[in-house]
Enzyme design. Structure first.
Site, PDB file in Angstrom:
ATOM      1  CE  LYS A 263      -3.793  -1.835   2.863  1.00 26.77           C
ATOM      2  NZ  LYS A 263      -4.916  -1.713   1.935  1.00 26.77           N
ATOM      3  NE  ARG A 337     -10.905 -10.200  -1.135  1.00 23.05           N
ATOM      4  CZ  ARG A 337     -11.329  -9.359  -2.057  1.00 23.05           C
ATOM      5  NH1 ARG A 337     -11.854  -9.797  -3.169  1.00 23.05           N
ATOM      6  NH2 ARG A 337     -11.253  -8.050  -1.875  1.00 23.05           N
TER       7      ARG A 337
HETATM    8  N1  BES Z   1      -7.983  -3.594   4.781  1.00 23.82           N
HETATM    9  C1  BES Z   1      -8.202  -3.268   3.423  1.00 23.82           C
HETATM   10  C2  BES Z   1      -9.536  -2.570   3.178  1.00 23.82           C
HETATM   11  C3  BES Z   1      -9.662  -1.180   3.725  1.00 23.82           C
HETATM   12  C4  BES Z   1      -9.345  -0.087   2.932  1.00 23.82           C
HETATM   13  C5  BES Z   1     -10.168  -0.963   4.977  1.00 23.82           C
HETATM   14  C6  BES Z   1      -9.490   1.182   3.420  1.00 23.82           C
HETATM   15  C7  BES Z   1     -10.307   0.313   5.464  1.00 23.82           C
HETATM   16  C8  BES Z   1      -9.977   1.388   4.691  1.00 23.82           C
HETATM   17  C9  BES Z   1      -8.207  -4.547   2.572  1.00 23.82           C
HETATM   18  O1  BES Z   1      -7.390  -5.560   3.017  1.00 23.82           O
HETATM   19  C10 BES Z   1      -7.726  -4.181   1.200  1.00 23.82           C
HETATM   20  O2  BES Z   1      -6.601  -3.809   1.098  1.00 23.82           O
HETATM   21  N2  BES Z   1      -8.604  -4.297   0.201  1.00 23.82           N
HETATM   22  C11 BES Z   1      -8.272  -3.978  -1.132  1.00 23.82           C
HETATM   23  C12 BES Z   1      -8.764  -5.099  -2.002  1.00 23.82           C
HETATM   24  C13 BES Z   1      -8.318  -5.026  -3.442  1.00 23.82           C
HETATM   25  C14 BES Z   1      -6.810  -5.217  -3.539  1.00 23.82           C
HETATM   26  C15 BES Z   1      -9.036  -6.084  -4.245  1.00 23.82           C
HETATM   27  C16 BES Z   1      -8.965  -2.685  -1.497  1.00 23.82           C
HETATM   28  O3  BES Z   1     -10.099  -2.457  -1.073  1.00 23.82           O
HETATM   29  O4  BES Z   1      -8.331  -1.861  -2.154  1.00 23.82           O
HETATM   30 MG    MG Z   2      -5.448  -5.460   2.269  1.00 23.21          MG
END
Ligand code: BES
Ligand code: MG
Ligand code: ZN
Length: 483
Positions: A263, A337
Site C-alpha cells: 500500500k 477474505r
Molecule cells: N484492509 C483493506 C480494506 C480497507 C481499505 C479498509 C481502506 C479500510 C480502509 C483490505 O485488506 C484491502 O486492502 N482491500 C483492497 C482489495 C483489493 C486489492 C481487491 C482494497 O479495497 O483496495
Molecule cells: Mg489489504
C-alpha cells in the site's frame, strides 16, 4: 465515571448541566435560564440537533449545555444521541466533574421507551472515552459522575445501557491500540483476559495447530510476519439444549501493509485498524456473557499480520484453503477474505455453525458505496439478513444489503484456479461473493465495515479513531437468536 438515576432534579452538587429543550415549549426562566429571550433572539430555538453552551452563576459556576429536541414531528433519536455526545465532550473540556442531565422534557416530544433509555445510557459511556494511553503528559478526565433525572427511568435499562456502552468502548480501544503493541498474540491475550473471567471458554490456536486444521489460505497471509498468527475461538453456550449456533467471525488483521502488493504510505497509516471486525466480535462476546444471553454464540478471529518477507505469498500464486477450493492470488492486499474463508469454514466444520455473520474492514470500495455512516452487506439468506438488520437498527447503526447479480458471480471465477481473490468491480460485492462460496448453504451475512470502523474526526459520541462499529448490534443479534 458513574451514572446515577435521581428522583428529582438536583443541581446542588453539579458543576455542569445538560438541559433538553423542545422547540415548541414556552419555558420562561426554566432553571433560571434566559430561554425566552434566547428564543426571541433566535440564538437557541430548541431545534433537534441544536446544541449551545452558556455559563451560569448559581453560588458557583455551572457550565450548561442546551440540547434541542425539536417537536413531535422532527424529533430524531440519532440526532439526540449525537447532541448528547457533543454536549458531554464540550463539558469535559471545561473540566466539569459532575453533570446533571435532565431527560424529563423528552417526554413532551416522544416517549422515553426502553430502547431510547438504553441508547442514552450507552451514549453517556461512549462520549466519555478518549484514547490517550500513550501520551506521557495526559491528565485523567475530571468527569466523575452524571446524575440523570427523568420519570420512569429504569435501573435495568441503565445496567444494560452501561454494559453496551462499555462494549462499544472496549471495541474502540482494541482497534485504537497501535499494531506494534497489538500483535496477533497480544490480541489473543487481551481477548482471553476479557472473556475468560466472564465464563466464556476460549481456545487460542498457534501456527502448528492452524496448519494441522488445513487453514492454508489464512496461513498464506500470515507467514511473512515475524509475529505469528493466533486463531481465537470463544464459546458462549447459553442454550445447551438448542442446536442453533451463531458463529461470529471478525477480521483480525492487526496490521495490513498490503504485502508485496504494498500500500502507499497514506493508506497504510490507518491499517492498525484492520481488526475492527475482530474487536467488535471480542467485545460483543463479553457483553453476551455479562447479559447472560440464552443463545449459543461462538466468536472466531483468525488474527495475523499481512507483511513482507522472503516467505511472502505472491501475486500469481495459487493457494489452497481449508474449504478445499484453490485460489489464484491476483493481489496480496486482498488478504482479509483469505483469512475469513478459513475462519468461516472452521466455524461451520468444527463449531457446527447454523448461522454465520462475518464482519470485516474488507474493501476500500465499501467507502465508495456507502461512505462512513453505513456498512454494505452481502448475504445468501434474506430472512437471516432481516434479523441482523433489526439488531443493527436497535443499536442505531446502519447496514444496507447489496445485490448479487448472476453476472457478479462469474467474476470470482478464474481460469487456472477455482476462484480468484481479486474479482474486480463492484469490489465490495465480489469480495462478499468470494466469502459466500465457503458459507455454502448455511445462512450467512457478511458486513463490510471498512467505512464505518473508524473516523478521521471526532463527532457525536465518537472520538477520532475506532468507532466500535458492529459491537453493540452483535449483542442484540445474539439476543434475537435466543428467542
Ligand atoms: N484492509 C483493506 C480494506 C480497507 C481499505 C479498509 C481502506 C479500510 C480502509 C483490505 O485488506 C484491502 O486492502 N482491500 C483492497 C482489495 C483489493 C486489492 C481487491 C482494497 O479495497 O483496495
Ligand atoms: Mg489489504
Ligand atoms: Zn485488510
Amino acid at each position: 465515571m458513574k451514572i446515577q438515576l435521581r428522583e428529582n432534579l438536583n443541581i446542588e452538587n453539579a458543576d455542569g448541566m445538560i438541559v433538553c429543550i423542545p422547540s415548541n415549549m414556552d419555558v420562561d426562566q426554566a432553571y433560571g435560564l434566559p430561554l425566552e429571550q434566547m428564543k426571541q433572539k433566535e440564538t437557541f430555538e430548541g431545534k433537534i440537533g441544536e446544541v449551545q453552551f452558556l455559563t451560569l452563576l448559581h453560588e458557583e459556576l455551572i457550565e450548561v449545555a442546551l440540547v434541542g429536541l425539536g417537536d413531535g414531528e422532527t424529533f430524531c433519536e440519532t440526532k439526540l444521541i449525537k447532541s448528547l455526545g457533543e454536549a458531554i465532550k464540550a463539558l469535559k473540556k471545561k473540566k466539569v466533574k459532575h453533570i446533571s442531565l435532565d431527560l424529563e422534557m423528552i417526554n413532551r416530544v416522544a416517549p422515553i421507551d426502553k430502547k431510547l433509555q438504553k441508547m442514552i445510557f450507552s451514549a453517556l459511556i461512549m462520549s466519555d472515552y478518549e484514547f490517550n494511553d500513550y501520551k506521557t503528559d495526559s491528565k485523567p478526565s475530571t468527569l466523575e459522575e452524571i446524575s440523570v433525572y427523568g420519570n420512569d427511568l429504569d435501573e435495568t435499562c441503565l445496567n444494560e445501557g452501561v454494559i453496551l456502552g462499555e462494549t462499544n468502548v472496549f471495541s474502540r480501544h482494541l482497534t485504537n491500540m497501535p499494531a506494534n503493541i497489538m500483535t496477533p498474540d497480544q490480541l489473543a491475550r487481551l481477548a482471553k483476559d476479557y472473556v475468560s473471567p466472564l465464563g466464556i471458554e476460549i481456545e487460542i490456536k498457534n501456527e502448528d495447530e492452524i496448519e494441522a486444521l488445513g487453514m492454508h489460505a489464512y496461513l498464506a497471509v500470515a507467514k511473512a510476519s515475524a509475529n505469528p498468527p493466533r486463531l481465537i475461538v470463544m464459546r458462549h453456550m447459553g442454550a445447551p439444549e438448542s442446536d442453533k449456533r451463531l458463529v461470529l467471525v471478525g477480521k483480525g488483521l492487526t496490521y495490513d501493509s498490503g504485502g508485496l502488493s504494498i500500500k502507499p504510505t497514506a493508506s497504510m497509516v490507518t491499517m492498525k485498524d484492520d481488526m475492527g471486525g475482530a474487536s467488535a466480535v471480542i467485545a460483543a462476546m463479553g457483553a453476551i456473557a455479562k447479559l447472560d444471553i440464552k443463545a449459543n454464540v461462538i466468536g472466531i478471529v483468525a488474527a495475523c499480520e499481512n507483511m513482507i518477507s522472503g516467505l511472502s505469498y505472491k501475486p500469481g500464486d495459487i493457494i489452497s484453503s481449508m474449504g478445499g477450493k484453490s485460489i489464484y492470488i491476483g493481489n496480496t492486499d486482498a488478504e482479509g477474505r483469505l483469512t475469513l474463508i478459513d475462519a468461516v469454514t472452521y466455524g461451520i466444520r468444527e463449531e457446527k455453525a447454523t448461522h454465520v455473520v462475518d464482519i470485516a474492514t474488507l474493501t476500500g470500495a465499501a467507502i465508495h458505496c456507502l461512505g462512513s455512516e453505513a456498512a454494505p452487506v452481502v448475504t445468501n439468506n434474506d430472512d437471516f439478513y432481516h434479523v441482523v438488520e433489526k439488531a443493527f437498527k436497535k443499536a442505531d447503526e446502519k447496514i444496507w444489503k447489496m445485490p448479487i447479480f448472476d453476472e457478479y458471480k462469474e467474476l470470482v471465477k478464474h481460469d487456472q484456479a477455482d476462484l480468484t481473490n481479486t474479482a474486480g468491480s463492484p469490489g465490495t460485492i465480489t469480495a462478499g461473493i468470494f466469502i459466500g462460496e465457503f458459507a455454502k448453504d448455511v445462512p450467512w451475512v457478511h458486513i463490510d465495515i471498512a467505512g464505518t470502523a473508524f473516523r478521521e474526526k471526532a463527532s457525536g459520541v465518537y472520538s477520532k479513531g475506532g468507532t466500535g462499529s458492529g459491537a453493540i448490534p452483535l449483542v442484540y443479534l445474539a439476543k434475537k437468536m435466543s428467542k
